[in-house]
Scaffold this active site. Structure first.
Site, PDB file in Angstrom:
ATOM      1  N   ASP A  41       0.867  -1.178   0.000  1.00  0.00           N
ATOM      2  CA  ASP A  41       0.000   0.000   0.000  1.00  0.00           C
ATOM      3  C   ASP A  41       0.908   1.233   0.000  1.00  0.00           C
ATOM      4  O   ASP A  41       1.770   1.365   0.872  1.00  0.00           O
ATOM      5  CB  ASP A  41      -0.882  -0.038   1.265  1.00  0.00           C
ATOM      6  CG  ASP A  41      -1.904   1.091   1.289  1.00  0.00           C
ATOM      7  OD1 ASP A  41      -1.576   2.221   0.858  1.00  0.00           O
ATOM      8  OD2 ASP A  41      -3.029   0.837   1.751  1.00  0.00           O
ATOM      9  N   VAL A  42       0.717   2.112  -0.968  1.00  0.00           N
ATOM     10  CA  VAL A  42       1.625   3.262  -1.088  1.00  0.00           C
ATOM     11  C   VAL A  42       1.628   4.180   0.126  1.00  0.00           C
ATOM     12  O   VAL A  42       2.564   4.948   0.313  1.00  0.00           O
ATOM     13  CB  VAL A  42       1.315   4.120  -2.346  1.00  0.00           C
ATOM     14  CG1 VAL A  42       1.773   3.432  -3.600  1.00  0.00           C
ATOM     15  CG2 VAL A  42      -0.156   4.509  -2.423  1.00  0.00           C
ATOM     16  N   TYR A  95     -11.126  14.288  -4.757  1.00  0.00           N
ATOM     17  CA  TYR A  95     -10.205  13.814  -5.796  1.00  0.00           C
ATOM     18  C   TYR A  95      -9.481  14.987  -6.448  1.00  0.00           C
ATOM     19  O   TYR A  95      -8.258  14.976  -6.614  1.00  0.00           O
ATOM     20  CB  TYR A  95     -10.985  13.014  -6.843  1.00  0.00           C
ATOM     21  CG  TYR A  95     -10.123  12.433  -7.941  1.00  0.00           C
ATOM     22  CD1 TYR A  95      -9.393  11.270  -7.723  1.00  0.00           C
ATOM     23  CD2 TYR A  95     -10.043  13.039  -9.189  1.00  0.00           C
ATOM     24  CE1 TYR A  95      -8.597  10.727  -8.736  1.00  0.00           C
ATOM     25  CE2 TYR A  95      -9.259  12.514 -10.201  1.00  0.00           C
ATOM     26  CZ  TYR A  95      -8.535  11.350  -9.969  1.00  0.00           C
ATOM     27  OH  TYR A  95      -7.747  10.829 -10.965  1.00  0.00           O
TER      28      TYR A  95
HETATM   29  P1  NAD Z   1      -7.090   1.695 -11.885  1.00  0.00           P
HETATM   30  O1  NAD Z   1      -8.083   1.631 -10.774  1.00  0.00           O
HETATM   31  O2  NAD Z   1      -7.347   1.002 -13.148  1.00  0.00           O
HETATM   32  O3  NAD Z   1      -5.644   1.284 -11.360  1.00  0.00           O
HETATM   33  C1  NAD Z   1      -5.137   1.796 -10.156  1.00  0.00           C
HETATM   34  C2  NAD Z   1      -4.373   0.709  -9.442  1.00  0.00           C
HETATM   35  O4  NAD Z   1      -3.900   1.279  -8.212  1.00  0.00           O
HETATM   36  C3  NAD Z   1      -5.263  -0.497  -9.089  1.00  0.00           C
HETATM   37  O5  NAD Z   1      -4.645  -1.696  -9.520  1.00  0.00           O
HETATM   38  C4  NAD Z   1      -5.363  -0.416  -7.567  1.00  0.00           C
HETATM   39  O6  NAD Z   1      -5.459  -1.692  -6.942  1.00  0.00           O
HETATM   40  C5  NAD Z   1      -4.094   0.302  -7.202  1.00  0.00           C
HETATM   41  N1  NAD Z   1      -4.150   0.949  -5.886  1.00  0.00           N
HETATM   42  C6  NAD Z   1      -5.228   1.578  -5.335  1.00  0.00           C
HETATM   43  N2  NAD Z   1      -4.912   2.001  -4.109  1.00  0.00           N
HETATM   44  C7  NAD Z   1      -3.624   1.634  -3.886  1.00  0.00           C
HETATM   45  C8  NAD Z   1      -2.745   1.786  -2.785  1.00  0.00           C
HETATM   46  N3  NAD Z   1      -3.135   2.387  -1.660  1.00  0.00           N
HETATM   47  N4  NAD Z   1      -1.481   1.292  -2.892  1.00  0.00           N
HETATM   48  C9  NAD Z   1      -1.082   0.655  -4.006  1.00  0.00           C
HETATM   49  N5  NAD Z   1      -1.884   0.470  -5.076  1.00  0.00           N
HETATM   50  C10 NAD Z   1      -3.138   0.958  -5.005  1.00  0.00           C
HETATM   51  O7  NAD Z   1      -6.920   3.258 -12.148  1.00  0.00           O
HETATM   52  P2  NAD Z   1      -6.158   4.064 -13.301  1.00  0.00           P
HETATM   53  O8  NAD Z   1      -7.191   4.764 -14.062  1.00  0.00           O
HETATM   54  O9  NAD Z   1      -5.147   3.227 -13.981  1.00  0.00           O
HETATM   55  O10 NAD Z   1      -5.450   5.132 -12.355  1.00  0.00           O
HETATM   56  C11 NAD Z   1      -4.051   5.257 -12.220  1.00  0.00           C
HETATM   57  C12 NAD Z   1      -3.754   6.693 -11.856  1.00  0.00           C
HETATM   58  O11 NAD Z   1      -4.197   7.534 -12.928  1.00  0.00           O
HETATM   59  C13 NAD Z   1      -4.472   7.184 -10.607  1.00  0.00           C
HETATM   60  O12 NAD Z   1      -3.592   8.004  -9.862  1.00  0.00           O
HETATM   61  C14 NAD Z   1      -5.620   8.010 -11.156  1.00  0.00           C
HETATM   62  O13 NAD Z   1      -6.048   8.996 -10.262  1.00  0.00           O
HETATM   63  C15 NAD Z   1      -4.974   8.586 -12.392  1.00  0.00           C
HETATM   64  N6  NAD Z   1      -5.896   9.069 -13.423  1.00  0.00           N
HETATM   65  C16 NAD Z   1      -6.752   8.218 -14.064  1.00  0.00           C
HETATM   66  C17 NAD Z   1      -7.600   8.719 -15.046  1.00  0.00           C
HETATM   67  C18 NAD Z   1      -8.579   7.854 -15.801  1.00  0.00           C
HETATM   68  O14 NAD Z   1      -9.433   8.393 -16.546  1.00  0.00           O
HETATM   69  N7  NAD Z   1      -8.508   6.545 -15.705  1.00  0.00           N
HETATM   70  C19 NAD Z   1      -7.570  10.081 -15.376  1.00  0.00           C
HETATM   71  C20 NAD Z   1      -6.667  10.909 -14.706  1.00  0.00           C
HETATM   72  C21 NAD Z   1      -5.822  10.383 -13.732  1.00  0.00           C
END
Ligand code: NAD
Length: 253
Positions: A66-67, A159
């Site tokens: 967990d980060v 967020y």
């Molecule tokens: P996702 O949910 O597909 O993947 C995120 C991963 O992070 C998951 O595998 C989850 O298990 C893991 N995770 C969650 N909490 C965690 C923790 N405490 N410690 C370690 N791992 C943890 O989401 P994504 O869309 O790939 O998001 C990745 C990043 O991109 C995030 O920071 C998100 O805010 C950002 N983001 C996503 C989007 C979008 O449209 N998908 C847009 C802008 C920013």
């Protein structure tokens, strides 16, 4: 001449179990790096490892962590340095969204968890990785911010606040370390086809969102990973404290 060849470099990617983090880890491996992925979801991590093995056997490792937990993140850094001999690249990507609610209706627990993962998790990842990263001649720390790190959005105050704070952290820490050679930047994805987006929106909402994007489609995790590889490489060696927006033109005024 600088290239995007990452051969010999060692990377850590957080949130590597799915979405953008998985695509980033696979792209880093494809470009020659060795990479350690961490995530809270062990099953998803194993799938990422299986895909990395298909690209370059032996180039990937995974660890459940967990980060927001300094001890667990120290173990991830120790795994990278003991298995691969150092640390050059960190993609601090793990993040969570929130249920849509007006700011006055967001439960305190929700607020705290979003800040804990998205902001404190970034800080913990940075602090635990910095000593090893400082030893590298090619040190690059990359955060995943968001298009919502630079503009507001109704119903997502926790967020949006967390991602604005990510952009602020990147700017300030980049100034702290610019002379020491640790480059610190962020990618700011727009709407990207990942489990996070798909699980929090209906088909109808996604159709309306897509229609409003100048490029006419959502981003893919690979679109974002391309920017991460560039920021990790010497191609971007004069890029410091930047937030690179990758959103198909969605945030153009
Ligand atoms: P996702 O949910 O597909 O993947 C995120 C991963 O992070 C998951 O595998 C989850 O298990 C893991 N995770 C969650 N909490 C965690 C923790 N405490 N410690 C370690 N791992 C943890 O989401 P994504 O869309 O790939 O998001 C990745 C990043 O991109 C995030 O920071 C998100 O805010 C950002 N983001 C996503 C989007 C979008 O449209 N998908 C847009 C802008 C920013």
């Amino acid at each position: 001449m600088s290239t995007s060849d990452l051969s010999g470099r060692v990377a850590i990617v957080t949130g590597a179990g799915d979405g953008i983090g998985r695509a980033s880890l696979l792209a880093l491996v494809r470009n020659g790096a060795s990479a350690v992925g961490c995530d809270v979801d062990e099953g998803r991590l194993q799938e990422t490892l299986r895909l990395a093995e298909k690209i370059r056997p032996g180039a990937g490792r995974v660890r459940t962590a967990d980060v927001s937990d300094p001890q667990q993140m120290a173990e991830v850094v120790a795994l990278a340095t003991s298995e691969f001999g150092g640390l050059d690249i960190v993609h601090a990507n793990a993040g969570i969204s929130q249920p849509v609610a007006a700011a006055g209706d967001i439960p305190l627990d929700t607020w705290r968890r979003v800040i804990e993962v998205n902001l404190t998790g970034l800080f913990v990842t940075f602090q635990t990785a910095l000593p090893a990263l400082s030893e590298s001649a090619h040190a690059s720390f990359i955060a995943t911010a968001s298009g919502l790190g630079v503009v507001g959005s109704p119903g997502l105050a926790a967020y949006v606040a967390s991602k604005h704070a990510v952009v602020g952290f990147i700017k300030s820490s980049a100034l702290d370390y610019a002379r020491s050679g640790v480059r610190i930047n962020a990618v700011a994805p727009g709407m990207t086809e990942t489990p996070m987006l798909m699980s929090s929106t209906s088909e109808e909402v996604r159709a309306n969102m897509t229609a409003a994007i100048p490029a006419g489609r959502f981003g893919t995790p690979e679109d974002i990973a391309g920017a991460v590889v560039w920021l990790a490489s010497d191609q971007s060696k004069y890029v410091v404290g930047a937030t690179i927006v990758v959103d198909g033109g969605d945030s153009i005024d």
